[in-house]
Each structure stands twice: as C-alpha cells, then as structure tokens.
Design an enzyme around this catalytic site. Structure first.
Site, mmCIF file in Angstrom:
data_model
loop_
_atom_site.group_PDB
_atom_site.id
_atom_site.type_symbol
_atom_site.label_atom_id
_atom_site.label_comp_id
_atom_site.label_asym_id
_atom_site.label_seq_id
_atom_site.Cartn_x
_atom_site.Cartn_y
_atom_site.Cartn_z
ATOM 1 N N TYR A 187 0.837 -1.217 0.000
ATOM 2 C CA TYR A 187 0.000 0.000 0.000
ATOM 3 C C TYR A 187 0.862 1.254 0.000
ATOM 4 C CZ TYR A 187 -3.193 3.428 2.336
ATOM 5 O OH TYR A 187 -3.932 4.524 2.708
ATOM 6 N N TYR A 337 2.523 -9.270 7.481
ATOM 7 C CA TYR A 337 2.162 -8.030 8.180
ATOM 8 C C TYR A 337 3.425 -7.423 8.785
ATOM 9 C CZ TYR A 337 -0.095 -4.699 11.308
ATOM 10 O OH TYR A 337 -0.481 -3.543 11.942
HETATM 11 P P1 NAD Z 1 -12.967 4.492 2.609
HETATM 12 O O1 NAD Z 1 -12.643 3.105 2.277
HETATM 13 O O2 NAD Z 1 -14.054 4.742 3.598
HETATM 14 O O3 NAD Z 1 -13.334 5.312 1.279
HETATM 15 C C1 NAD Z 1 -12.840 4.996 0.012
HETATM 16 C C2 NAD Z 1 -14.019 4.980 -0.959
HETATM 17 O O4 NAD Z 1 -13.519 4.772 -2.285
HETATM 18 C C3 NAD Z 1 -15.010 3.836 -0.676
HETATM 19 O O5 NAD Z 1 -16.318 4.326 -0.527
HETATM 20 C C4 NAD Z 1 -14.895 2.939 -1.900
HETATM 21 O O6 NAD Z 1 -16.122 2.327 -2.263
HETATM 22 C C5 NAD Z 1 -14.423 3.924 -2.973
HETATM 23 N N1 NAD Z 1 -13.729 3.237 -4.062
HETATM 24 C C6 NAD Z 1 -12.659 2.405 -3.956
HETATM 25 N N2 NAD Z 1 -12.311 1.941 -5.169
HETATM 26 C C7 NAD Z 1 -13.177 2.485 -6.060
HETATM 27 C C8 NAD Z 1 -13.330 2.366 -7.461
HETATM 28 N N3 NAD Z 1 -12.524 1.573 -8.185
HETATM 29 N N4 NAD Z 1 -14.313 3.075 -8.074
HETATM 30 C C9 NAD Z 1 -15.138 3.857 -7.332
HETATM 31 N N5 NAD Z 1 -15.045 3.998 -5.994
HETATM 32 C C10 NAD Z 1 -14.068 3.320 -5.366
HETATM 33 O O7 NAD Z 1 -11.621 5.183 3.115
HETATM 34 P P2 NAD Z 1 -11.341 6.651 3.714
HETATM 35 O O8 NAD Z 1 -10.863 6.489 5.107
HETATM 36 O O9 NAD Z 1 -12.464 7.550 3.440
HETATM 37 O O10 NAD Z 1 -10.055 7.060 2.855
HETATM 38 C C11 NAD Z 1 -10.098 7.894 1.707
HETATM 39 C C12 NAD Z 1 -8.684 8.125 1.183
HETATM 40 O O11 NAD Z 1 -7.855 8.656 2.213
HETATM 41 C C13 NAD Z 1 -7.984 6.858 0.680
HETATM 42 O O12 NAD Z 1 -7.233 7.177 -0.463
HETATM 43 C C14 NAD Z 1 -7.047 6.488 1.808
HETATM 44 O O13 NAD Z 1 -5.899 5.808 1.338
HETATM 45 C C15 NAD Z 1 -6.692 7.852 2.374
HETATM 46 N N6 NAD Z 1 -6.296 7.761 3.797
HETATM 47 C C16 NAD Z 1 -7.224 7.754 4.811
HETATM 48 C C17 NAD Z 1 -6.800 7.687 6.129
HETATM 49 C C18 NAD Z 1 -7.737 7.765 7.295
HETATM 50 O O14 NAD Z 1 -7.266 8.034 8.387
HETATM 51 N N7 NAD Z 1 -9.041 7.583 7.149
HETATM 52 C C19 NAD Z 1 -5.439 7.568 6.432
HETATM 53 C C20 NAD Z 1 -4.531 7.529 5.376
HETATM 54 C C21 NAD Z 1 -4.975 7.637 4.078
HETATM 55 N N1 UDP Z 2 -4.595 -2.877 15.888
HETATM 56 C C1 UDP Z 2 -4.794 -3.610 17.066
HETATM 57 N N2 UDP Z 2 -5.982 -4.275 17.249
HETATM 58 C C2 UDP Z 2 -6.995 -4.241 16.346
HETATM 59 C C3 UDP Z 2 -6.796 -3.488 15.134
HETATM 60 C C4 UDP Z 2 -5.594 -2.817 14.947
HETATM 61 O O1 UDP Z 2 -3.906 -3.684 17.932
HETATM 62 O O2 UDP Z 2 -8.051 -4.849 16.591
HETATM 63 C C5 UDP Z 2 -3.334 -2.100 15.700
HETATM 64 C C6 UDP Z 2 -2.580 -2.306 14.402
HETATM 65 O O3 UDP Z 2 -1.716 -3.428 14.494
HETATM 66 C C7 UDP Z 2 -1.822 -0.997 14.271
HETATM 67 C C8 UDP Z 2 -2.782 0.037 14.870
HETATM 68 O O4 UDP Z 2 -3.697 -0.723 15.668
HETATM 69 O O5 UDP Z 2 -0.649 -1.038 15.074
HETATM 70 C C9 UDP Z 2 -3.540 0.890 13.863
HETATM 71 O O6 UDP Z 2 -4.175 0.080 12.940
HETATM 72 P P1 UDP Z 2 -5.140 0.593 11.782
HETATM 73 O O7 UDP Z 2 -5.761 -0.594 11.159
HETATM 74 O O8 UDP Z 2 -6.078 1.624 12.283
HETATM 75 O O9 UDP Z 2 -4.208 1.263 10.659
HETATM 76 P P2 UDP Z 2 -2.739 1.893 10.552
HETATM 77 O O10 UDP Z 2 -2.655 3.042 11.507
HETATM 78 O O11 UDP Z 2 -1.747 0.832 10.877
HETATM 79 O O12 UDP Z 2 -2.660 2.316 9.123
#
Ligand code: NAD
Ligand code: UDP
Length: 391
Positions: A187, A337
């Site tokens: 990723y 992992y």
């Molecule tokens: P999420 O999974 O809730 O949202 C992603 C959305 O994209 C989903 O609704 C999914 O259906 C849609 N999607 C995926 N593939 C698709 C496709 N081929 N066509 C159309 N729709 C598609 O995740 P999120 O938390 O809202 O994250 C959004 C973005 O932010 C992502 O790029 C993620 O990598 C990034 N991000 C989020 C976090 C966080 O803390 N939430 C952290 C790091 C990065």
């Molecule tokens: N984790 C955990 N128990 C759970 C789910 C996640 O201990 O049931 C840990 C995971 O190994 C990581 C952290 O929580 O160290 C955050 O995980 P998350 O899936 O939110 O995403 P990340 O921050 O690693 O992108």
C-alpha cells in the site's frame, strides 16, 4: 442562502462557487466532506463511488428536497472501467480522488488488489486532470513515511528522543519500508509511486495538484461493524475493531502487545483543512500536506484503555475484568504483516500555507464517536447476539 453570500478566502478574495468531482465520495472521508460542502459552501459535488450508503442522507431522493437541493449528484461507477470518468472530470473545476483500498488487513492478504487500486486505478484520474488542465487534490497517506529512522536504533539509544529521528516532515523525512516479503508495504509503496507521478506531472506538464497525507483520521461512519453493516469475518481499521469489541462486550485485541504509536485526529477537524485547500488554490497548489494532530499521540494499548473508559461512560456499562488480550500479528493479520512504529506529523507547512491547526482532544473525539457508535449499533448487536447463529 447564507452559504452563497460573501465568503472570502484566506487572502480576502471572494470565493466563487465551483463544481467538484469527488471520487470515493461514498466512503468515510468523502461522506464528511460532502456534508461540509453541502452545509457550509455554495459548491456543487459530482459524487462518484460504487456505494452510497454513507451519503444517502444527503442525496435528493431520500425524503424530499434539502436546502442544498441540486448541488449534489451521485454516479454509481467503478473507476477501474467506466468511460464516463473523463467526461465528469472535464465538467468539474476540481477533482478530489479518495478512492482506494486502504485497510491494513488487505495490504498483506490482497496485495495485488491493493497495488492496482492505489496506483493503476489512479493513473487515468491523474492523466485526465493533466490533459484537461484541471486541478487535482489526491489522497495519499502518512504511511508513505513507513518506519521512523529512530526505530532502527537500539531501544535505549538517546537519539530516539531527538525529534529529528521520528518527526515526519513532508520535505525532509525519507520513506522507509520493510522488505518485499513483508507485503504490508504494498500500500505505502503504491501510494508513494502515485505521489511521485503526480509530482512529476506538476513538474513536467504543469498539473495543478495538492497531495494530502492523512494521519489516522477517525470519527463516525468509519469503516463498518463486522456482522452488522459489513462482513462478519472482515477486519476494519482499529477504531471499528475496538468499537466492535466494546459493543459486543468482548476484550479488545492488542496486536503484538499494542506498543505501536499513533496520533489520532478528529475527522471534523481534518475536514476543515481540506476545505481550506479547496478554497485556497494559490496556497495549496504544488503542496504536499500532513494532516494530523501531533498532540493526540498514544500507543495502541493506551487507545484501547481510553476507549474502554469512554465507552463505559457513554453506554453506562461496567468495564470487563479482562478488557484487553494480546494477539500476534500473524494470527490477526496473517503472514507479511509489519507495522509503522510511530507517526508524529510535522505541522509547519500546513500552518504556514493554510493557518490550520487541529482542535479536538483524543478524549473528546472518542466521546462523540463512541456515542455515535453506541446509538447506531447497540440495538443491532443485541439482536445479532440473541439470534442463534446458523453454522
Ligand atoms: P474508505 O474506504 O471509507 O473510502 C474509500 C471509498 O472509495 C469507498 O467508498 C470505496 O467504495 C471507494 N472506491 C474504492 N475503489 C473504487 C473504485 N474503483 N471506483 C469507485 N469507488 C471506489 O476510506 P477513507 O478512510 O475515506 O479514505 C479515503 C482516502 O484517504 C484513501 O485514499 C485512503 O488511502 C486515504 N487515507 C485515509 C486515512 C484515514 O485516516 N481515514 C489515512 C490515510 C490515508
Ligand atoms: N490494531 C490492534 N488491534 C486491532 C486493530 C488494529 O492492535 O483490533 C493495531 C494495528 O496493528 C496498528 C494500529 O492498531 O498497530 C492501527 O491500525 P489501523 O488498522 O487503524 O491502521 P494503521 O494506523 O496501521 O494504518
């Protein structure tokens, strides 16, 4: 309406209404961004996703017209293969790409889907923006930084306390991933390559871009509760895993002892930062922004303890005798992992360009989020537990 009158950007210029093509608008972040844009701005959203459950309450067919009626339209499409994509990007002033596979449980078990989703599927979006002279806000991740430099020093080494060895700064910190057989990093690596490609489109072809690196944004509607609104065997991100355990009255699982550190930011704070980027292109174009809350750092074990206390308060239920159990990462996630040790965002660039700072403490954001989880799921969980399972 109030939203269309005299809103100004950070330089005092009036903000013109724009059309935004939001890809992945039906996800966690997209749903909050759509809500904000409808409630507080005059902008129009063309929302693209394969699902719309999380934004159905904003769409017009749901129970009559809204104050923002006509400003949001949903298109159910998969960007992997849909010829409508370029036309929708062309119709818009700005494209925001949120679409991705972004749950750690998938990175090592579905590495091909992860790489295709985060790199290959994002390519046409970048190309259409570049070719049509459209602005792009692309969602990357804090995971791009990988492990901290300090993590390679001996445990008790004094330099581990030196911020130069752990603070993650956009224009300084390296990206440090594990070996290829640790497929966790599929990723981060895919996200890194799409960032480099977008940056190169900016440098060579003049693409106007902004890259966002979210640091663990959390809040209502994040992911799913296994067996209720998602697959029973599914493994969501930590907020939903721990919420699920608390709702079911079972111990929270600490992967490899829960010693990894994270900084959590409230989704509503983070969305303010994105709105500033949308409405201040001159300050946001060409930038890569960390968006997180450096003051909300905890180990995963501390997060589990705090969530346990907060949930007991909001649900008026006692805390279990054994609130957490340890589980190995191999057992929980499978082979391949690996983990980020620590994630503190440097805030210099976003402070300087947008004057943004997060506001909400970890306790407060957990209180509002777990109140939502309890209200939304407690009854459904009770019913699911009462029903004998067909096995
Ligand atoms: P999420 O999974 O809730 O949202 C992603 C959305 O994209 C989903 O609704 C999914 O259906 C849609 N999607 C995926 N593939 C698709 C496709 N081929 N066509 C159309 N729709 C598609 O995740 P999120 O938390 O809202 O994250 C959004 C973005 O932010 C992502 O790029 C993620 O990598 C990034 N991000 C989020 C976090 C966080 O803390 N939430 C952290 C790091 C990065
Ligand atoms: N984790 C955990 N128990 C759970 C789910 C996640 O201990 O049931 C840990 C995971 O190994 C990581 C952290 O929580 O160290 C955050 O995980 P998350 O899936 O939110 O995403 P990340 O921050 O690693 O992108």
């Amino acid at each position: 309406s109030s939203s269309s009158s005299s809103r100004a950007d950070l330089d005092g210029n009036p903000i013109k209404a724009m059309t935004i093509c939001m890809i992945g608008a039906g996800g966690f972040i997209g749903s909050h961004l759509c809500e904000k844009l409808m409630a507080e701005t005059p902008h129009t959203v063309i929302a693209l996703d394969v699902y719309n459950d999380k934004i159905r309450h904003l769409l017009d067919d749901a129970g009559g017209p809204h104050p923002w009626s006509g400003r949001i339209q949903f298109h159910r499409l998969n960007i992997k293969h849909d010829s409508r994509l370029e036309g929708l990007i062309k119709m818009s002033d700005l494209t925001i790409n949120l679409a991705a596979i972004c749950t750690p449980a998938d990175y090592n078990t579905r590495p091909l889907d992860t790489i295709y989703s985060n790199f290959i599927d994002a390519l046409p979006v970048v190309r259409y923006c570049s070719e049509n002279g459209k602005r792009l806000i692309h969602f990357s991740t804090c995971e791009i930084y990988g492990k901290t430099i300090g993590s390679f020093l001996p445990k008790d080494h004094p330099l581990r306390q030196n911020p130069d060895f752990y603070v993650l700064k956009e224009d300084v910190a390296p990206c440090i991933f594990g070996p290829i057989e640790k497929q966790r990093w599929s990723y981060a690596c895919a996200k890194q390559l799409i960032e480099r490609l977008i940056y190169a489109e900016g440098a060579e072809n003049g693409l106007k871009f902004t890259i966002v690196r979210p640091f663990n944004w959390i809040g209502p509607r994040m992911d799913f509760i296994p067996g209720i609104d998602g697959p029973s065997e599914g493994v969501p991100r930590v907020l939903a895993c721990f919420s699920n355990n608390l709702l079911r009255g079972e111990p929270l699982k600490l992967v490899d002892g829960g010693q990894s550190q994270r900084t959590f930011v409230y989704i509503k704070d983070a969305i303010e930062a994105i709105l500033l980027m949308i409405e201040n292109p001159a300050r946001a174009n060409g930038q890569i922004f960390n968006v997180g809350n450096p003051n909300n750092e905890v180990t995963v074990k501390q997060l589990a303890d705090m969530m346990t206390k907060v949930y007991s308060k909001v649900s008026a239920q006692p805390i279990l005798d054994v609130p957490t159990i340890d589980v190995s990462s191999k057992e929980f996630y499978g082979v391949g992992y690996d983990d980020s040790d620590k994630r503190i965002p440097d805030m210099t660039i976003i402070n300087k360009q947008l004057g943004w700072n997060p506001k909400t403490s970890l306790w407060d954001l957990l209180e509002s989020t777990l109140t939502y989880q309890h209200r939304t799921y407690a009854e459904a969980i009770k019913k699911a537990i009462a029903k004998p399972t067909a096995s």
